[in-house]
Each structure stands twice: as C-alpha cells, then as structure tokens.
Design an enzyme around this catalytic site. Structure first.
Site, PDB file in Angstrom:
ATOM      1  N   SER A 132       7.552  30.848 -22.071  1.00 25.30           N
ATOM      2  CA  SER A 132       7.104  29.763 -21.181  1.00 25.30           C
ATOM      3  C   SER A 132       5.492  29.918 -21.186  1.00 25.30           C
ATOM      4  CB  SER A 132       7.442  30.201 -19.711  1.00 25.30           C
ATOM      5  OG  SER A 132       6.841  29.396 -18.909  1.00 25.30           O
ATOM      6  N   TYR A 145       8.897  35.901 -12.612  1.00 24.68           N
ATOM      7  CA  TYR A 145       9.221  35.090 -13.740  1.00 24.68           C
ATOM      8  C   TYR A 145       8.262  35.389 -14.796  1.00 24.68           C
ATOM      9  CZ  TYR A 145      10.132  30.722 -16.622  1.00 24.68           C
ATOM     10  OH  TYR A 145      10.364  29.774 -17.585  1.00 24.68           O
TER      11      TYR A 145
HETATM   12  N1  LIG Z   1      12.219  23.516 -17.397  1.00 17.88           N
HETATM   13  C1  LIG Z   1      11.131  24.053 -17.602  1.00 17.88           C
HETATM   14  O1  LIG Z   1       9.990  23.596 -16.845  1.00 17.88           O
HETATM   15  C2  LIG Z   1      10.832  25.304 -18.270  1.00 17.88           C
HETATM   16  C3  LIG Z   1       9.665  25.609 -18.776  1.00 17.88           C
HETATM   17  C4  LIG Z   1       9.224  26.608 -19.287  1.00 17.88           C
HETATM   18  C5  LIG Z   1      10.283  27.531 -19.968  1.00 17.88           C
HETATM   19  N2  LIG Z   1      11.686  27.022 -19.348  1.00 17.88           N
HETATM   20  C6  LIG Z   1      12.503  27.833 -20.070  1.00 17.88           C
HETATM   21  O2  LIG Z   1      13.792  27.001 -20.901  1.00 17.88           O
HETATM   22  C7  LIG Z   1      14.892  27.834 -20.798  1.00 17.88           C
HETATM   23  C8  LIG Z   1      15.877  26.806 -20.393  1.00 17.88           C
HETATM   24  O3  LIG Z   1      15.643  26.245 -19.008  1.00 17.88           O
HETATM   25  P1  LIG Z   1      15.940  24.716 -18.778  1.00 17.88           P
HETATM   26  O4  LIG Z   1      14.777  24.230 -18.670  1.00 17.88           O
HETATM   27  O5  LIG Z   1      16.961  24.075 -19.785  1.00 17.88           O
HETATM   28  O6  LIG Z   1      16.876  24.791 -17.413  1.00 17.88           O
HETATM   29  P2  LIG Z   1      18.402  24.621 -17.072  1.00 17.88           P
HETATM   30  O7  LIG Z   1      18.933  23.174 -17.341  1.00 17.88           O
HETATM   31  O8  LIG Z   1      18.565  24.936 -15.607  1.00 17.88           O
HETATM   32  O9  LIG Z   1      19.040  25.628 -18.112  1.00 17.88           O
HETATM   33  C9  LIG Z   1      19.303  26.897 -17.974  1.00 17.88           C
HETATM   34  C10 LIG Z   1      20.270  27.298 -18.682  1.00 17.88           C
HETATM   35  O10 LIG Z   1      20.260  28.878 -18.542  1.00 17.88           O
HETATM   36  C11 LIG Z   1      21.650  29.202 -18.276  1.00 17.88           C
HETATM   37  N3  LIG Z   1      21.885  30.613 -17.733  1.00 17.88           N
HETATM   38  C12 LIG Z   1      21.104  30.845 -16.601  1.00 17.88           C
HETATM   39  N4  LIG Z   1      21.712  32.384 -16.231  1.00 17.88           N
HETATM   40  C13 LIG Z   1      22.587  32.520 -17.398  1.00 17.88           C
HETATM   41  C14 LIG Z   1      23.220  33.750 -17.664  1.00 17.88           C
HETATM   42  N5  LIG Z   1      23.209  34.725 -17.080  1.00 17.88           N
HETATM   43  N6  LIG Z   1      23.929  33.680 -18.840  1.00 17.88           N
HETATM   44  C15 LIG Z   1      23.906  32.588 -19.626  1.00 17.88           C
HETATM   45  N7  LIG Z   1      23.285  31.451 -19.443  1.00 17.88           N
HETATM   46  C16 LIG Z   1      22.545  31.585 -18.280  1.00 17.88           C
HETATM   47  C17 LIG Z   1      22.080  28.198 -17.378  1.00 17.88           C
HETATM   48  O11 LIG Z   1      23.591  28.198 -17.331  1.00 17.88           O
HETATM   49  P3  LIG Z   1      24.605  27.656 -16.150  1.00 17.88           P
HETATM   50  O12 LIG Z   1      24.689  26.382 -16.219  1.00 17.88           O
HETATM   51  O13 LIG Z   1      25.631  28.693 -16.103  1.00 17.88           O
HETATM   52  O14 LIG Z   1      23.887  27.798 -14.685  1.00 17.88           O
HETATM   53  C18 LIG Z   1      21.524  26.913 -18.162  1.00 17.88           C
HETATM   54  O15 LIG Z   1      22.549  26.660 -19.090  1.00 17.88           O
HETATM   55  C19 LIG Z   1      14.670  28.990 -19.906  1.00 17.88           C
HETATM   56  O16 LIG Z   1      14.620  30.266 -20.641  1.00 17.88           O
HETATM   57  C20 LIG Z   1      13.529  28.606 -19.089  1.00 17.88           C
HETATM   58  O17 LIG Z   1      12.689  29.898 -18.477  1.00 17.88           O
HETATM   59  C21 LIG Z   1      11.905  26.139 -18.766  1.00 17.88           C
END
Ligand SMILES: NC(=O)c1ccc[n+]([C@@H]2O[C@H](COP(=O)([O-])OP(=O)(O)OC[C@H]3O[C@@H](n4cnc5c(N)ncnc54)[C@H](OP(=O)(O)O)[C@@H]3O)[C@@H](O)[C@H]2O)c1
Length: 268
Positions: A132, A145
C-alpha cells in the site's frame, strides 16, 4: 505454454479483478477465497479454479498449497488478501490488532513460505505482494495497518535478495486508494472521543468526491499484469495517481520534509 497464477482474496475488489484479467489473457487462474460457496462470477469462467483459503488458517493453507503444487505448475503467486484496520491505536483492542497482523502480514509470510519450495524446484516463479502507499509512508489512524504494510515491504525487499539466486522474483504493488469494498464491507475500526477532531480531519480526505478519483480495481490489476510479464528487475510498482503523487513528493522533498508537512495538517 500456458502460465498459471494463484491469487489470495479473490472474492472481491483487486483480487477478483486480477483473476478476471489474467484469465482473459489466457492464464490458468487459481482464485482462492474464504467463502467459495458464495462465488457466482468466477465459477463461470473457463481455465479458472476457485479454491477455499483463509490465509489465517495455517492448517488449511498448508493443505491447500500442497494440493495446488502437486496438481499445477504455478508461475505467479499474488498475495492480495488483506483489509484495513482503521482508528486511533488507543481505540483498537488486542483481538483487532492481532487479526490485522495475522491476515495482512502472517498470511503473506505463510503463503510465501509454503510456495517457495515449489518455485525453488522449478527454478522460477514470482511473488507479487500487494502492499500500500501506507506501507511506504505513515498516515494518522492507520498505525497498525501501516505496520503490516511497511513490514510486507521490508519482507519483500529482503526476500527478493534471498531468492534471486534460485531464479525466484519478488515484486510489490503499492496502490493508493482503489474503489473496492476496502473502505466499506472489509474495513474494521473503532472510535475514541479523544481523537474525534483528528478522525474528522482524516475523513475529509475520504469523501465521495475523493473516492471517485481513486483508481479502479481494473486499473491496478493491469499494473499487476504488467509486473508479471515486463521482465524488469523492478521491486516496487507504485500504483495509481494519488500514490505516485505522494511517492514523488517523498522522493523530491525527502521523507523528513514530507513528514513535517503532513504533520502540520493533523496538529490542532
Ligand atoms: N482499496 C484500497 O484503497 C487499497 C489501497 C492500498 C492497498 N490495498 C490492498 O489491496 C488488497 C485488496 O483489497 P481490496 O481493495 O481489493 O479490498 P476488498 O474488495 O475488501 O478485498 C479484500 C479481499 O481480501 C480478502 N480477505 C480478507 N481477509 C482474508 C483472509 N483471512 N483470508 C483470505 N482472504 C481474506 C477478502 O475476502 P472476503 O470476501 O472473504 O472478506 C477480499 O477478497 C489488500 O491487501 C489491501 O490492503 C487496498
């Protein structure tokens, strides 16, 4: 020859967009998620397997990865599963903090360790770890985080040196804001009266207008795809306009000057 990718957290957001993109480019795609029984979109796609994997369940993770590496020759592992724990440190309880570290950091470390012998035997392979912008700079209400994402950045850099002589690459993708479930369904957090003004100030940066300027999951997935195929010896991919602006500012001003500027915004 058809290449194979394994992705964690592929039920939504960036993980799902990445699964769809690689599948559309002809890759065999293994999309892992906690609740595959709820998945209706990816299960319709050819050359794609949906698997159950909660990255905090060590036994399930080891068993799943053992089966995957017996059945498939995996080329890329995308460690994407993760979520945000947001709030003043004082407001967060130990269970919340532990779950955040277990998911965002221990999950990646364990999945990486379990796949490493497979890549070592193949003498090739790549880990792409989703960090991130807040894994490269701090921000208020993101301390735990950020702790997990800074740790992932250091983990990835160290491992990139350690695995290079085995033909294994490690890359990180550091996105800024992405329009996903991250700030909604997936977010955990708590409030504390002493930090009311600070939280209000931080929230100003996350209003509907700001969020509408965030990158889409498809845009960040394209950067993951580029990192997978570009043959560049590059460790970090800063992903999204906001992340690039902040990162360039950090490089140009220097980390200390950027720190002082940001601190002024949050000092009352
Ligand atoms: N969105 C942002 O602004 C942003 C910015 C920087 C970095 N990121 C990073 O991008 C990555 C993806 O996030 P996203 O933005 O796509 O959000 P998201 O749509 O909420 O997706 C998060 C995913 O992680 C899964 N997850 C959470 N806990 C888990 C576990 N214990 N085992 C397996 N899967 C698990 C969730 O599964 P469930 O469906 O089962 O909950 C979901 O599929 C993350 O690492 C996040 O930190 C996001």
């Amino acid at each position: 020859m058809q290449k194979t990718i394994f992705i964690t957290g592929a039920s939504s957001g960036l993980g799902k967009a990445t699964a769809k993109l690689f599948q559309s480019k002809g890759w065999y795609t293994i999309a892992s998620m906690r609740n595959p029984e709820n998945e209706t979109e990816l299960t319709k796609l050819e050359n794609l397997t949906v698997l159950k994997l909660d990255v905090t369940d060590k036994a399930q993770m080891e068993d799943t990865i053992k089966k995957v590496t017996q059945e498939y020759s995996v080329d890329i592992v995308v460690n994407n599963a993760g979520y945000g724990l947001i709030g003043a440190l004082e407001a967060l309880n130990d269970e919340q903090i532990t779950r955040q570290i277990n998911t965002n950091l221990m999950g990646v470390i364990r999945v990486t360790k379990a796949f490493t012998p497979h890549f070592r035997e193949k003498k090739s392979g790549m880990f792409i770890n989703i960090t991130s912008m807040f894994g490269l700079m701090g921000y208020p209400t993101c301390s735990v985080y950020s702790a997990t994402k800074f740790a992932l950045d250091g983990f990835s850099e160290s491992l990139a040196y350690e695995l290079a002589h085995l033909g294994i690459a490690v890359k990180t993708i550091a996105p800024g804001g992405i329009q996903t479930d991250f700030a909604g369904r997936s977010m955990d957090g708590s409030l504390h009266d002493a930090y009311k003004n600070l939280v209000e100030k931080v929230s100003e940066g996350y209003n509907a207008e700001s969020i509408s300027r965030f990158a889409t999951a498809d845009q960040i997935a394209s950067i993951i795809f580029e990192a997978a195929i570009d043959n560049k010896d590059q460790l970090r991919y800063i992903a999204g306009n906001d992340a690039n602006t902040l990162y360039n500012e950090r490089l140009q001003l220097g980390a200390e000057a950027q720190y002082r500027n940001l601190k002024k915004m949050f000092t009352f």
